[in-house]
Design a protein around this motif. Structure first.
Motif, PDB file in Angstrom:
ATOM      1  N   ASN A 158      34.014  52.500  46.040  1.00 43.17           N
ATOM      2  CA  ASN A 158      33.974  52.642  44.489  1.00 43.17           C
ATOM      3  C   ASN A 158      35.104  51.204  44.391  1.00 43.17           C
ATOM      4  OD1 ASN A 158      32.631  51.699  42.258  1.00 43.17           O
ATOM      5  ND2 ASN A 158      33.865  53.177  41.656  1.00 43.17           N
ATOM      6  N   ARG A 159      35.084  49.808  44.096  1.00 45.81           N
ATOM      7  CA  ARG A 159      36.019  48.949  44.124  1.00 45.81           C
ATOM      8  C   ARG A 159      36.407  48.910  42.016  1.00 45.81           C
ATOM      9  NH1 ARG A 159      36.842  45.579  48.788  1.00 45.81           N
ATOM     10  NH2 ARG A 159      38.607  45.520  47.490  1.00 45.81           N
ATOM     11  N   TYR A 160      37.467  48.614  41.818  1.00 51.22           N
ATOM     12  CA  TYR A 160      37.918  48.787  40.613  1.00 51.22           C
ATOM     13  C   TYR A 160      37.415  47.541  39.991  1.00 51.22           C
ATOM     14  CZ  TYR A 160      41.159  48.888  36.897  1.00 51.22           C
ATOM     15  OH  TYR A 160      42.138  49.057  35.388  1.00 51.22           O
ATOM     16  N   ARG A 161      37.392  47.877  38.564  1.00 50.71           N
ATOM     17  CA  ARG A 161      36.295  47.006  37.837  1.00 50.71           C
ATOM     18  C   ARG A 161      37.110  47.241  36.195  1.00 50.71           C
ATOM     19  NH1 ARG A 161      32.775  49.192  41.145  1.00 50.71           N
ATOM     20  NH2 ARG A 161      31.424  47.709  42.446  1.00 50.71           N
ATOM     21  N   MET A 162      37.350  46.276  35.850  1.00 53.38           N
ATOM     22  CA  MET A 162      38.131  45.871  34.500  1.00 53.38           C
ATOM     23  C   MET A 162      37.179  46.604  32.955  1.00 53.38           C
ATOM     24  SD  MET A 162      40.974  43.440  34.540  1.00 53.38           S
ATOM     25  CE  MET A 162      42.376  43.100  36.113  1.00 53.38           C
ATOM     26  N   THR A 163      37.182  47.179  32.612  1.00 50.30           N
ATOM     27  CA  THR A 163      36.685  47.461  31.195  1.00 50.30           C
ATOM     28  C   THR A 163      37.039  45.981  30.180  1.00 50.30           C
ATOM     29  OG1 THR A 163      38.071  48.638  29.940  1.00 50.30           O
ATOM     30  CG2 THR A 163      36.908  49.748  31.317  1.00 50.30           C
ATOM     31  N   ARG A 164      36.357  45.857  29.204  1.00 46.20           N
ATOM     32  CA  ARG A 164      36.239  44.972  28.008  1.00 46.20           C
ATOM     33  C   ARG A 164      38.404  44.822  27.549  1.00 46.20           C
ATOM     34  NH1 ARG A 164      31.103  44.567  26.448  1.00 46.20           N
ATOM     35  NH2 ARG A 164      30.330  42.833  26.337  1.00 46.20           N
ATOM     36  N   GLU A 165      38.653  46.314  27.499  1.00 46.91           N
ATOM     37  CA  GLU A 165      39.824  46.707  26.851  1.00 46.91           C
ATOM     38  C   GLU A 165      40.737  46.097  27.114  1.00 46.91           C
ATOM     39  OE1 GLU A 165      36.956  48.230  24.816  1.00 46.91           O
ATOM     40  OE2 GLU A 165      37.329  48.410  27.023  1.00 46.91           O
ATOM     41  N   GLU A 166      41.226  45.889  29.195  1.00 42.30           N
ATOM     42  CA  GLU A 166      41.618  45.858  30.433  1.00 42.30           C
ATOM     43  C   GLU A 166      41.456  44.532  30.328  1.00 42.30           C
ATOM     44  OE1 GLU A 166      41.934  49.245  33.361  1.00 42.30           O
ATOM     45  OE2 GLU A 166      40.562  48.679  33.110  1.00 42.30           O
ATOM     46  N   VAL A 167      40.173  43.853  30.173  1.00 40.61           N
ATOM     47  CA  VAL A 167      40.744  42.328  30.705  1.00 40.61           C
ATOM     48  C   VAL A 167      41.458  41.795  28.893  1.00 40.61           C
ATOM     49  CG1 VAL A 167      38.836  40.258  30.447  1.00 40.61           C
ATOM     50  CG2 VAL A 167      38.315  42.085  31.586  1.00 40.61           C
ATOM     51  N   LEU A 168      41.272  42.104  28.307  1.00 43.16           N
ATOM     52  CA  LEU A 168      42.363  41.518  27.270  1.00 43.16           C
ATOM     53  C   LEU A 168      43.786  41.934  27.150  1.00 43.16           C
ATOM     54  CD1 LEU A 168      39.688  42.782  24.329  1.00 43.16           C
ATOM     55  CD2 LEU A 168      39.794  40.133  25.053  1.00 43.16           C
ATOM     56  N   LEU A 169      44.135  42.502  27.520  1.00 39.90           N
ATOM     57  CA  LEU A 169      45.307  43.170  28.285  1.00 39.90           C
ATOM     58  C   LEU A 169      45.799  42.426  29.144  1.00 39.90           C
ATOM     59  CD1 LEU A 169      45.404  46.989  28.087  1.00 39.90           C
ATOM     60  CD2 LEU A 169      46.282  45.954  26.191  1.00 39.90           C
ATOM     61  N   LEU A 170      45.106  42.186  30.107  1.00 44.19           N
ATOM     62  CA  LEU A 170      45.205  40.590  30.924  1.00 44.19           C
ATOM     63  C   LEU A 170      45.514  39.731  30.283  1.00 44.19           C
ATOM     64  CD1 LEU A 170      45.397  41.320  34.281  1.00 44.19           C
ATOM     65  CD2 LEU A 170      43.200  40.365  35.176  1.00 44.19           C
ATOM     66  N   LEU A 215      45.948  46.827  40.596  1.00 46.89           N
ATOM     67  CA  LEU A 215      44.741  46.907  40.760  1.00 46.89           C
ATOM     68  C   LEU A 215      45.125  47.596  42.735  1.00 46.89           C
ATOM     69  CD1 LEU A 215      44.600  42.563  40.757  1.00 46.89           C
ATOM     70  CD2 LEU A 215      43.421  44.260  39.258  1.00 46.89           C
ATOM     71  N   ASP A 216      43.966  47.456  43.205  1.00 45.53           N
ATOM     72  CA  ASP A 216      43.642  47.793  44.322  1.00 45.53           C
ATOM     73  C   ASP A 216      44.230  47.277  45.725  1.00 45.53           C
ATOM     74  OD1 ASP A 216      42.704  50.785  43.402  1.00 45.53           O
ATOM     75  OD2 ASP A 216      40.447  49.843  43.721  1.00 45.53           O
ATOM     76  N   PRO A 217      44.775  48.151  46.959  1.00 45.72           N
ATOM     77  CA  PRO A 217      45.184  46.905  47.570  1.00 45.72           C
ATOM     78  C   PRO A 217      43.779  46.018  47.899  1.00 45.72           C
ATOM     79  CG  PRO A 217      45.776  49.749  47.763  1.00 45.72           C
ATOM     80  CD  PRO A 217      45.051  49.409  46.498  1.00 45.72           C
ATOM     81  N   GLY A 218      44.251  44.526  47.788  1.00 47.35           N
ATOM     82  CA  GLY A 218      43.513  44.005  48.482  1.00 47.35           C
ATOM     83  C   GLY A 218      42.455  42.720  47.196  1.00 47.35           C
ATOM     84  N   ASP A 219      43.088  43.855  46.457  1.00 47.20           N
ATOM     85  CA  ASP A 219      41.665  43.002  44.805  1.00 47.20           C
ATOM     86  C   ASP A 219      43.210  42.626  43.765  1.00 47.20           C
ATOM     87  OD1 ASP A 219      39.310  44.532  45.797  1.00 47.20           O
ATOM     88  OD2 ASP A 219      40.159  46.299  43.812  1.00 47.20           O
ATOM     89  N   ALA A 220      42.117  41.629  43.922  1.00 45.87           N
ATOM     90  CA  ALA A 220      43.009  39.908  43.067  1.00 45.87           C
ATOM     91  C   ALA A 220      42.179  39.773  42.006  1.00 45.87           C
ATOM     92  CB  ALA A 220      43.148  39.077  44.140  1.00 45.87           C
ATOM     93  N   TRP A 221      42.106  38.631  42.336  1.00 50.71           N
ATOM     94  CA  TRP A 221      40.443  37.260  41.607  1.00 50.71           C
ATOM     95  C   TRP A 221      39.606  38.367  41.463  1.00 50.71           C
ATOM     96  CZ3 TRP A 221      42.598  34.728  37.764  1.00 50.71           C
ATOM     97  CH2 TRP A 221      43.811  34.492  37.410  1.00 50.71           C
ATOM     98  N   HIS A 222      38.959  38.613  42.179  1.00 52.55           N
ATOM     99  CA  HIS A 222      37.709  38.736  42.405  1.00 52.55           C
ATOM    100  C   HIS A 222      37.466  40.618  41.900  1.00 52.55           C
ATOM    101  CE1 HIS A 222      34.707  37.183  45.180  1.00 52.55           C
ATOM    102  NE2 HIS A 222      33.968  38.092  45.152  1.00 52.55           N
ATOM    103  N   THR A 223      38.285  40.645  41.500  1.00 51.21           N
ATOM    104  CA  THR A 223      38.274  41.840  40.180  1.00 51.21           C
ATOM    105  C   THR A 223      37.397  41.898  38.743  1.00 51.21           C
ATOM    106  OG1 THR A 223      39.981  43.065  41.536  1.00 51.21           O
ATOM    107  CG2 THR A 223      39.911  43.882  39.449  1.00 51.21           C
ATOM    108  N   LEU A 224      38.443  40.434  38.737  1.00 51.41           N
ATOM    109  CA  LEU A 224      37.288  39.887  37.205  1.00 51.41           C
ATOM    110  C   LEU A 224      35.593  39.312  37.753  1.00 51.41           C
ATOM    111  CD1 LEU A 224      40.297  37.894  35.729  1.00 51.41           C
ATOM    112  CD2 LEU A 224      39.247  39.618  34.426  1.00 51.41           C
ATOM    113  N   ARG A 225      35.870  39.337  38.374  1.00 53.66           N
ATOM    114  CA  ARG A 225      34.049  39.349  39.268  1.00 53.66           C
ATOM    115  C   ARG A 225      33.136  40.087  38.930  1.00 53.66           C
ATOM    116  NH1 ARG A 225      30.690  35.013  41.518  1.00 53.66           N
ATOM    117  NH2 ARG A 225      29.168  35.732  43.438  1.00 53.66           N
ATOM    118  N   ARG A 226      33.731  40.538  39.437  1.00 50.60           N
ATOM    119  CA  ARG A 226      33.491  42.873  39.794  1.00 50.60           C
ATOM    120  C   ARG A 226      33.249  43.148  38.341  1.00 50.60           C
ATOM    121  NH1 ARG A 226      35.997  43.272  44.112  1.00 50.60           N
ATOM    122  NH2 ARG A 226      37.362  44.164  43.026  1.00 50.60           N
ATOM    123  N   SER A 227      33.752  43.120  37.047  1.00 52.89           N
ATOM    124  CA  SER A 227      34.161  43.033  35.838  1.00 52.89           C
ATOM    125  C   SER A 227      33.552  42.209  35.259  1.00 52.89           C
ATOM    126  CB  SER A 227      35.405  42.906  35.257  1.00 52.89           C
ATOM    127  OG  SER A 227      36.357  43.556  36.630  1.00 52.89           O
TER     128      SER A 227
END
Length: 348
Positions: free
Chosen positions: A117-129, A260-272
């Motif tokens: 299960n890869r990491y996915r941000m919540t709305r709140e985390e995206v706003l923090l970002l 972020l999980d190892p290997g995770d970067a911009w694709h985390t936003l796509r999953r989120s």
């Protein structure tokens, strides 16, 4: 007869990339391949190709500091294919003492198509970002991906002309499928882009339609008779696009306190984006929520979309539905179960 010296990994990699560029039939340099073989040369201390061993290749991918720590699963799979091709290139020239299969045997059991299960941000985390982004360009880039679910490779190639505020649309070219798509412009993203384009214009003057939407910063430069002069003000180069975007998201995530999980970067936003859109579609009563997300992500197979969404929330709902509650007798009183024969007789 003594064996003639074989080239070092750096030089062999250079020859391989030149061959790939010639085969591609265009003048665009394959920077990502050059970067890959530079990293390989550093990892093996630029030894001769004949000195390569299977443990070198396996450690390059999966050892400490290996590619798996910084690359997405798909990118890692592409790199494995490239390295296999490179080693076959060397084998045909009799530079290696072992076959390509022997040198890559350590990669066979390391599947990149993980089901974890890869990491996915919540709305709140995206706003923090967003708030943690120090430069307006980086904030706009994060907002762009969080509101569209596009890949970073697609975002950095966007031009100013690809944004239509009048129609509320974005025009995007997808290199992966070689097609052009129209993406709706959300109100949040429109606000972010308008503000970014205002700042962008103040810095570089009137924006040409051909300028990159998210340009690269100008590099340090030289003055005659002087040492290298840095670019502390981070001036923009509107005719250049970002070639190494990974460091941007990692630095901003660290500033926002998001790990972020190892290997995770911009694709985390796509999953989120996919997860948030799916939940919104379900909340608004759309029975085809999965198909909506599939269309938004431009996936050909719905199974790919399912992997993007993950199953963590569904598992929580499943546990809430089952734990400590009747299941087979959920629709009736468990203390008054009517035998099947008696029920049939009652119908008669």
């Amino acid at each position: 007869m003594a064996r003639s010296a074989t080239p070092k990994v750096s030089y062999a990699g250079k020859l391989y990339v030149e061959q790939r560029e010639a085969q591609a039939g265009h003048d665009r340099p394959l920077h990502y391949l050059r970067s890959l073989f530079r990293r390989l040369a550093v990892h093996v201390e630029d030894c001769h190709v004949s000195s390569l061993r299977a443990q070198h290749i396996e450690a390059f991918f999966y050892g400490p500091g290996g590619l798996h720590e910084t690359c997405q699963a798909t990118t890692l799979a592409n790199y494995r294919t490239t390295v296999r091709s490179f080693l076959r290139f060397c084998e045909r020239r009799e530079w290696t003492l072992r076959t390509m299969e022997q040198l890559t045997e350590g990669l066979k059991e390391k599947s990149t198509q993980t089901n974890r299960n890869r990491y996915r941000m919540t709305r709140e985390e995206v706003l923090l970002l967003l708030e943690a982004a120090k430069h307006p360009r980086d904030r706009a880039l994060i907002a762009f991906l969080a509101n569209t679910g596009l890949r970073i490779s697609e975002a950095v190639r966007m031009r100013v002309r690809d944004v239509s505020f009048n129609k509320g649309e974005l025009y995007v070219y997808l290199p992966k499928t070689k097609e052009e798509v129209t993406v709706p412009l959300s109100l949040d993203l429109e606000r972010e882009l308008r503000e970014w384009l205002r700042i962008y214009t103040e810095e570089v003057g009137t924006l040409k339609r051909s300028y990159y939407l998210f340009p690269v910063f100008r590099k340090a430069y030289f003055l005659v008779g002087h040492a290298q002069v840095p670019n502390p003000e981070r001036l923009l180069n509107p005719e250049g696009w970002i070639t190494s975007p990974t460091y941007i998201i990692k630095d901003i995530a660290a500033a926002a306190g998001i790990e972020l999980d190892p290997g995770d970067a911009w694709h985390t936003l796509r999953r989120s984006f996919a997860r948030i859109l799916y939940e919104d579609a379900r909340e608004h009563g759309h029975d085809n929520a999965l198909r909506i997300v599939q269309a938004a992500l431009n996936h050909k197979e719905v199974s790919t979309t399912e992997r993007y969404l993950g199953l963590d929330i569904e598992r929580q709902r499943y546990a809430h539905m089952i734990k400590g509650k009747p299941f087979l007798t959920a629709n009736g009183d468990s203390g008054k179960i009517i035998p099947l024969a008696e029920r049939r007789a009652g119908r008669g």
